[in-house]
Structures are given as structure tokens and as C-alpha cells.
Design an enzyme around this catalytic site. Structure first.
Site, PDB file in Angstrom:
ATOM      1  N   LEU A   1       0.575  -1.514   0.058  1.00  0.00           N
ATOM      2  CA  LEU A   1      -0.079  -0.207   0.029  1.00  0.00           C
ATOM      3  C   LEU A   1       1.049   0.902  -0.085  1.00  0.00           C
ATOM      4  O   LEU A   1       0.469   2.121  -0.783  1.00  0.00           O
ATOM      5  CB  LEU A   1      -1.167   0.256   1.068  1.00  0.00           C
ATOM      6  CG  LEU A   1      -1.655   1.483   0.863  1.00  0.00           C
ATOM      7  CD1 LEU A   1      -3.080   0.950   0.067  1.00  0.00           C
ATOM      8  CD2 LEU A   1      -2.371   1.699   2.289  1.00  0.00           C
ATOM      9  N   TYR A   2       1.738   1.118   1.114  1.00  0.00           N
ATOM     10  CA  TYR A   2       2.976   2.536   0.740  1.00  0.00           C
ATOM     11  C   TYR A   2       3.280   2.810  -1.252  1.00  0.00           C
ATOM     12  O   TYR A   2       2.739   4.152  -0.992  1.00  0.00           O
ATOM     13  CB  TYR A   2       4.774   2.222   1.201  1.00  0.00           C
ATOM     14  CG  TYR A   2       5.351   3.010   1.514  1.00  0.00           C
ATOM     15  CD1 TYR A   2       4.723   4.610   1.323  1.00  0.00           C
ATOM     16  CD2 TYR A   2       6.349   2.875   0.907  1.00  0.00           C
ATOM     17  CE1 TYR A   2       6.541   5.632   1.910  1.00  0.00           C
ATOM     18  CE2 TYR A   2       7.674   3.862   0.406  1.00  0.00           C
ATOM     19  CZ  TYR A   2       6.872   5.110   0.972  1.00  0.00           C
ATOM     20  OH  TYR A   2       8.063   6.031   1.056  1.00  0.00           O
ATOM     21  N   ALA A   3       3.992   1.414  -1.771  1.00  0.00           N
ATOM     22  CA  ALA A   3       3.848   2.271  -3.206  1.00  0.00           C
ATOM     23  C   ALA A   3       2.624   2.384  -4.120  1.00  0.00           C
ATOM     24  O   ALA A   3       2.660   4.063  -4.263  1.00  0.00           O
ATOM     25  CB  ALA A   3       4.719   0.742  -3.255  1.00  0.00           C
TER      26      ALA A   3
END
Length: 362
Positions: free
Chosen positions: A171-173
């Protein structure tokens, strides 16, 4: 050409004040200090959250205050959360920003698997608030942090901005890739110049405790095992923080412009007919993780206890930045070797935490 040279070529870059979000963070701290050294006034915004030790963030702010006092260049700190639209708007309404360097975000690849809501709030809602504030203020240039993690499942290295980055592995990316798309929409609709910087693995003094160099140093000095994933068969484009900041400030001074050769029938992901661009910022020299650990052991004068582990979810085996676009744009040329950079980090770590010198326990 230094960052100072670059700003002298673009006088508008030295008028008004810079906003640096995430000023108490690792890269934001270094960028703020460099700007103050150049005589550029800075407003720093940060929420000082507890993702890692807030005392380290406060120590960075204290150091910024010392640099401000020594240089006679004004620094104002605003404690606010990006997701608080009224606070972001108030910050913009109180100042005229000639540049916005947006580095605040919820960081951490693995933490995004454990706490996804934090990433939605900071990286999506918060970024939308920054875009809206820049639109209303007619900000001359927004430079913001993206990440090499956006390349995700793409293992065609060196990573190029001209190729797709639409298969993130966590999710960060995904939030960072979303930031790039959101910025393009604002550049297109409102003619706001925006530049995304895809950071590769940044390290150096005042670094984050959750990152490999800090974590490894702490554990080696305590005689604790260090976790080495994929049994060490990893490569990273380690980039020293001073080289990163040099690139960030050069880019901030060099306002994004439309690409007159952009073709809607064969669209280049890195540019646009709008004032928008995406740039990798890294060292362009991948280093095997085991070589990085060897350099750290050499500097510390102490061997690590190596705990070889399997690959982590959401991780990739190799990162390698193609920085030809950045070099062409602002003559970016990182110069710090891993051995030199690791040595500087260890010197800072020992001084900051009061750790004695070489233990000679090899």
C-alpha cells in the site's frame, strides 16, 4: 554546478519562503538545514508523530534552530497534521511560498501492511490537501517525495521513469503512485508545476531508526542478531542523504515545464503536455546488501551476528535507479561512496547516543 549555482540561475527560487513538510523527518531536516545555509527562509511543517522516537525528531528541530540562529535565516515551525485541511490552509494563508518541498508522509513499506489507515490519511488525504493549497496559492513549483517502491513488480532494471510503474506490491507504494497521478491531474487542470522525485534507499546521519543502517548499527553494537532477508541476496541503490538533498534543491529551483514533444498517442509516463514530470533520484550504483553490511562492520570494528531470513512480503530483490533524466535536468551527480557515507553515519550515531569509539571486538 552546485545547488547555489542553480538557484542563482533562477532568481525567483530565492524570493519568498520555502515550505518544507516533514521538516523534522530525515530528509526534510537535511533539506531545511541546507536551505537555511543558503539564506533561504523556511517554514517547516510536521506532526511529530510517534512512528519512531519523537525525541529524535525534536532533536532535529533543535539542530535546525541552531542553524537558523547561526546563519541569521528565519525558520518557523508549524506543528500540524497534513490530514487537517484547515491547518494546512492556515499555513498557506499565513505565508507566500515560492517553493513547496513536500516530504511529509507515512513512511515504511512493512508498516503499511500493518496499519493501512495511517497511509490513507497522511499520503492520500494529506497530499490532496497540499495540492488544493498549492492550487489556491498559485504555488510556483511543488516538488514532492515519491519512492522507488512504485516500480513494484517491474524487475526491468535500471528502473526508468519512461516505463510503467502500475503494479505496486504494497500500500505504501500504491499511495505514492497515486500521488503522482493526483499531481498530474492538478498540473493539467490548474497549470501547477509539479515534480515527483522517486527516492531510492537514502541513508546518512540523523536517519530513521526503522531503516537498515540505523537498525543494523544499533544491534551490532548491542551484540544482537541483525535480520537479513532473502538470506542477504538483495541489492539496493543506496544514496547518501547529502547527495539526495543536493538533487532535491536543484530540482526545486528548476521549475517543471510542459514537454512540447509529448504525444498523447504514445504517452511518456515521465512527462506531459502539462507542467509535470517524474524523476528518479538515486546513486545509479546498486550495492549488494552483504557488501553494505561488510562496510558497516569495518567502520564499527565489530562483526555482526547475521540472522538469515526468507524474503519479506512486499519486498523486491534489487533496486537500481536510472538517473539520466535528473542529470540532464539539473546536472545531478552523486559523489559519496558507501564506505564514506556509512562512516559519517556511524560518527553521528556514536556522538548522538554517546557510544564509545571502536570496540576492536572483531
Amino acid at each position: 554546478m552546485s545547488a547555489v549555482d542553480q538557484t542563482e540561475e533562477n532568481p525567483s527560487a530565492k524570493t519568498g519562503t520555502y515550505l518544507v513538510t516533514g521538516a523534522a523527518g530525515f530528509i526534510g531536516f537535511h533539506a531545511t538545514c541546507r536551505l537555511l545555509e543558503q539564506g533561504i527562509e523556511v517554514v517547516g511543517l510536521d506532526n511529530l508523530n510517534d512512528y519512531y522516537d519523537p525525541a529524535l525528531k525534536q532533536a532535529r528541530l533543535d539542530e535546525i534552530a541552531r542553524v537558523s540562529s547561526r546563519t541569521g535565516t528565519r525558520f518557523d515551525f508549524v506543528k500540524a497534521d497534513l490530514a487537517d485541511k484547515s491547518a494546512v490552509d492556515a499555513c498557506f494563508n499565513s505565508h507566500h511560498f515560492s517553493r513547496v518541498i513536500h516530504l511529509a508522509a507515512q513512511a515504511g513499506v512493512r508498516h503499511s501492511i500493518e496499519a493501512p489507515d495511517e497511509y490513507v490519511s497522511s499520503n492520500l488525504v494529506g497530499f490532496a490537501n497540499i495540492l488544493e493549497a498549492c492550487r489556491n496559492a498559485k504555488t510556483p513549483h511543488l516538488v514532492y517525495a515519491s519512492t522507488s517502491s512504485v516500480y513494484g513488480a517491474n524487475d526491468d532494471t535500471p528502473y526508468s521513469e519512461h516505463r510503467g510503474a502500475d503494479h505496486p506490491l504494497q500500500l505504501y507504494a500504491a499511495t505514492k503512485r497515486a500521488n503522482e497521478l493526483m499531481a498530474h491531474a492538478y498540473s493539467h487542470l490548474y497549470n501547477i508545476p509539479t515534480t515527483a522525485l522517486r527516492f531510492f534507499t537514502v541513508y546518512g546521519p540523523w536517519g530513521r531508526p526503522d531503516m537498515a543502517l540505523f537498525l543494523f548499527t544499533e544491534k551490532i553494537l548491542k551484540g544482537e542478531p541483525i535480520p537479513i532477508y532473502n538470506e542477504g541476496q538483495l541489492e539496493r541503490d543506496f544514496t547518501y542523504v547529502d547527495d539526495i538533498v543536493e538533487g532535491v534543491l536543484r530540482v526545486a529551483a528548476d521549475v517543471a515545464k510542459p514537454n512540447p514533444e509529448w504525444d498523447a498517442r504514445s504517452p511518456d509516463p515521465a512527462t506531459s503536455s502539462a507542467p509535470f514530470r517524474i524523476l528518479n533520484i538515486g546513486n545509479n550504483e546498486p550495492v549488494p546488501l552483504l557488501d553494505f553490511i561488510d562496510a558497516l562492520e569495518d567502520v564499527l570494528g565489530k562483526k555482526a551476528i547475521r540472522d538469515l531470513l526468507p524474503m519479506q512480503p512486499g519486498d523486491v530483490k534489487r533496486t537500481h535507479a536510472d538517473v539520466s533524466l535528473l542529470k540532464s535536468a539539473v546536472n545531478y551527480n552523486p559523489t559519496t561512496s558507501v564506505r564514506e557515507g556509512v562512516g559519517r553515519f556511524v560518527d553521528w550515531y556514536r556522538a548522538f547516543y554517546g557510544v564509545p569509539g571502536n570496540t576492536n571486538d572483531v
